[in-house]
Design an enzyme around this catalytic site. Structure first.
Site, PDB file in Angstrom:
ATOM      1  N   ALA A  12       0.829  -1.200   0.000  1.00 29.86           N
ATOM      2  CA  ALA A  12       0.000   0.000   0.000  1.00 29.86           C
ATOM      3  C   ALA A  12       0.866   1.254   0.000  1.00 29.86           C
ATOM      4  O   ALA A  12       1.967   1.276   0.556  1.00 29.86           O
ATOM      5  CB  ALA A  12      -0.912   0.004   1.226  1.00 29.86           C
ATOM      6  N   ALA A  15       1.769   2.383   3.466  1.00 26.77           N
ATOM      7  CA  ALA A  15       2.851   1.573   4.040  1.00 26.77           C
ATOM      8  C   ALA A  15       4.191   1.996   3.454  1.00 26.77           C
ATOM      9  O   ALA A  15       5.190   2.134   4.173  1.00 26.77           O
ATOM     10  CB  ALA A  15       2.595   0.095   3.775  1.00 26.77           C
ATOM     11  N   TYR A  58       0.025 -13.208   0.653  1.00 25.81           N
ATOM     12  CA  TYR A  58      -0.157 -12.921   2.076  1.00 25.81           C
ATOM     13  C   TYR A  58       0.020 -14.189   2.898  1.00 25.81           C
ATOM     14  O   TYR A  58       0.621 -14.173   3.977  1.00 25.81           O
ATOM     15  CB  TYR A  58      -1.556 -12.346   2.323  1.00 25.81           C
ATOM     16  CG  TYR A  58      -1.860 -11.072   1.553  1.00 25.81           C
ATOM     17  CD1 TYR A  58      -0.843 -10.235   1.094  1.00 25.81           C
ATOM     18  CD2 TYR A  58      -3.176 -10.711   1.282  1.00 25.81           C
ATOM     19  CE1 TYR A  58      -1.131  -9.080   0.394  1.00 25.81           C
ATOM     20  CE2 TYR A  58      -3.474  -9.556   0.575  1.00 25.81           C
ATOM     21  CZ  TYR A  58      -2.450  -8.743   0.131  1.00 25.81           C
ATOM     22  OH  TYR A  58      -2.741  -7.604  -0.567  1.00 25.81           O
ATOM     23  N   HIS A  79      -9.813  -5.969   6.701  1.00 23.76           N
ATOM     24  CA  HIS A  79      -9.054  -5.898   7.946  1.00 23.76           C
ATOM     25  C   HIS A  79      -9.377  -7.032   8.913  1.00 23.76           C
ATOM     26  O   HIS A  79      -8.473  -7.656   9.479  1.00 23.76           O
ATOM     27  CB  HIS A  79      -9.285  -4.549   8.626  1.00 23.76           C
ATOM     28  CG  HIS A  79      -8.615  -3.422   7.928  1.00 23.76           C
ATOM     29  ND1 HIS A  79      -8.752  -2.110   8.317  1.00 23.76           N
ATOM     30  CD2 HIS A  79      -7.771  -3.399   6.848  1.00 23.76           C
ATOM     31  CE1 HIS A  79      -8.044  -1.336   7.514  1.00 23.76           C
ATOM     32  NE2 HIS A  79      -7.456  -2.091   6.616  1.00 23.76           N
ATOM     33  N   LYS A  97      -6.586   1.496  10.675  1.00 16.69           N
ATOM     34  CA  LYS A  97      -7.922   1.915  11.034  1.00 16.69           C
ATOM     35  C   LYS A  97      -8.764   2.156   9.786  1.00 16.69           C
ATOM     36  O   LYS A  97      -8.190   2.548   8.762  1.00 16.69           O
ATOM     37  CB  LYS A  97      -7.881   3.183  11.890  1.00 16.69           C
ATOM     38  CG  LYS A  97      -6.669   3.918  11.644  1.00 16.69           C
ATOM     39  CD  LYS A  97      -6.342   5.137  12.352  1.00 16.69           C
ATOM     40  CE  LYS A  97      -5.527   5.904  11.369  1.00 16.69           C
ATOM     41  NZ  LYS A  97      -4.339   5.155  10.970  1.00 16.69           N
ATOM     42  N   ASP A 178     -13.113   6.454   6.956  1.00 18.16           N
ATOM     43  CA  ASP A 178     -11.709   6.795   6.761  1.00 18.16           C
ATOM     44  C   ASP A 178     -11.171   7.704   7.857  1.00 18.16           C
ATOM     45  O   ASP A 178     -10.121   7.435   8.448  1.00 18.16           O
ATOM     46  CB  ASP A 178     -11.531   7.464   5.395  1.00 18.16           C
ATOM     47  CG  ASP A 178     -10.069   7.755   5.080  1.00 18.16           C
ATOM     48  OD1 ASP A 178      -9.216   6.919   5.434  1.00 18.16           O
ATOM     49  OD2 ASP A 178      -9.791   8.801   4.489  1.00 18.16           O
TER      50      ASP A 178
END
Length: 324
Positions: A12, A15, A58, A79, A97, A178
Site C-alpha cells: 500500500a 505503508a 499474504y 481488515h 484503522k 476513513d
C-alpha cells in the site's frame, strides 16, 4: 531488547511512504518481509530496506517462521479477515484503522487475541504523539476546568482520484470510515467520555458519504459536554480540534497528520493568564507507535489503544450512521 521481526501485508502507498519506513527506522524493530505479487510494487520498499524478503502472497508471509508481527494496511473491508488469519498463524498484529466495518466484528478479534495470547490492536497512531498525550494530561488535571464543549474537524478533497479506495463503497470508502476514527476517537481518548446523544447530517455521492456533520453530547468523568465533529472528502484541507472548558480552551493544530499537514502545536488560552503554546516539531507518531508495540510484546508495557478502545470508536461510528 531483541528486535521484533515485522512483515507487511500488501504494498500500500501508506505503508510505502509511512509505516514500513517507521518499522525500518524504529528501535527494537526490523522490517523483515513484504507480501506482494507484483515485484514492481516491492522495488520502492527494497530501495530503503535492501535485505527485505518479498513473499508473493499474504499466506506465504504468514507462514514465514521468522515473522513475529504483521502490519496490515489492506482496504478496510479486509481488515477483520486478515487480522484473524494473522493471529491464527501465531503473529502479533497491528491493523490499520478502521480495524472493522462494524463494532460487533471486533468481538471476534478480541476473542482470538485472548485465546492466542498475542498482541492485536488498531494502528491508531495519534495516541503515541506527545501533542495528544499532553492534551489528555492537561484535561485530566483540570487545566481548563470542566469540559463544556469539543469540536473536531478533518477534511481533504480527493474528488480528482475516483479510483482511490476511499471513493469506493465496496472497499469501505467514505469520510466517516476513513477519518471519523480520528474526529470521534480522539475526543473519546482525550476526555474519557462516551456519546450519550448523537445526530448527523450526511451528504452522499455514489453510495458513500463525502461530508458528515455530527453533533450531540458526550459524558465522561467530568460530566456531560456538547460535541461537534465534521469530516469531509470534498472540502479544502482542514485539521483542528478544540476543547472548551469552564476556565479555558485548548486548541490542537495538525492533530491527525502531524508534520505533514503542518506543525503539531497545543495552544491553551485562560483568563488572566498569558497564552500558552507548546510545539512538537520533531515527534514521529508512526515510529513511536511501532516502538510502543514492540515494548508491549517484549516487556509487557501497557499499550495505550486496545481493541476495546477501537470497538468504542467503531460503535460511535455505527451510531452516527444510524442517526442519519
Amino acid at each position: 531488547m531483541k528486535p521484533v521481526n515485522w512483515g507487511v501485508l500488501g504494498a500500500a502507498k501508506f505503508a510505502r511512504e509511512h509505516m514500513a519506513r517507521a518499522i525500518h527506522e524504529a528501535e527494537g524493530a526490523r522490517f523483515h518481509a513484504l507480501a506482494t505479487s507484483d515485484p514492481r510494487k516491492a522495488a520502492p520498499f527494497s530501495a530503503f530496506c535492501p535485505d527485505l524478503k518479498v513473499h508473493n502472497s499474504y499466506d506465504a508471509l504468514l507462514a514465514d517462521p521468522d515473522i513475529e508481527a504483521v502490519y496490515i494496511p489492506l482496504p478496510n473491508h479486509l481488515h477483520v479477515e486478515w487480522t484473524l488469519k494473522a493471529l491464527e498463524a501465531g503473529k502479533h498484529v497491528l491493523t490499520e484503522k478502521p480495524i472493522a466495518m462494524q463494532a460487533d466484528e471486533i468481538d471476534a478479534l478480541i476473542a482470538a487475541r485472548d485465546r492466542t495470547g498475542l498482541m492485536a490492536t488498531e494502528a491508531y497512531m495519534i495516541v503515541h504523539h506527545p501533542q495528544w498525550q499532553r492534551a489528555r494530561t492537561l484535561i485530566a488535571e483540570g487545566a481548563i476546568g470542566r469540559i463544556l464543549h469539543a469540536d473536531a474537524h478533518f477534511s481533504y478533497d480527493n474528488r480528482s482520484d475516483p479510483g482511490n479506495i476511499r471513493n469506493r463503497p465496496e472497499t469501505g470508502g467514505g469520510s466517516i470510515p476513513d477519518i471519523g476514527v480520528y474526529t470521534y476517537g480522539s475526543a473519546r481518548w482525550a476526555t474519557g467520555a462516551e456519546p450519550v446523544a448523537l445526530d448527523a447530517q450526511i451528504t452522499r455521492e455514489n453510495g458513500f458519504d463525502v461530508f458528515a456533520r455530527v453533533f450531540g453530547e458526550m459524558e465522561g468523568p467530568g460530566g456531560r459536554f456538547t460535541y461537534h465533529a465534521m469530516t469531509s472528502m470534498r472540502l479544502f484541507p482542514r485539521q483542528e480540534v478544540v476543547f472548551q472548558g469552564e476556565t479555558g480552551l485548548i486548541r490542537l493544530t495538525a492533530p491527525f497528520n502531524a508534520g505533514l499537514f503542518g506543525e503539531a502545536q497545543l495552544h491553551m488560552f485562560r483568563q488572566d493568564r498569558a497564552d500558552h503554546i507548546e510545539r512538537f516539531p520533531g515527534a514521529r507518531q508512526y515510529r513511536n507507535q511501532v516502538e510502543a508495540f514492540g515494548r508491549s510484546i517484549r516487556q509487557g508495557t501497557p499499550y495505550p489503544w486496545t481493541l476495546e478502545d477501537a470497538k468504542g470508536t467503531q460503535a460511535m461510528i455505527d451510531r452516527v450512521l444510524a442517526a442519519e
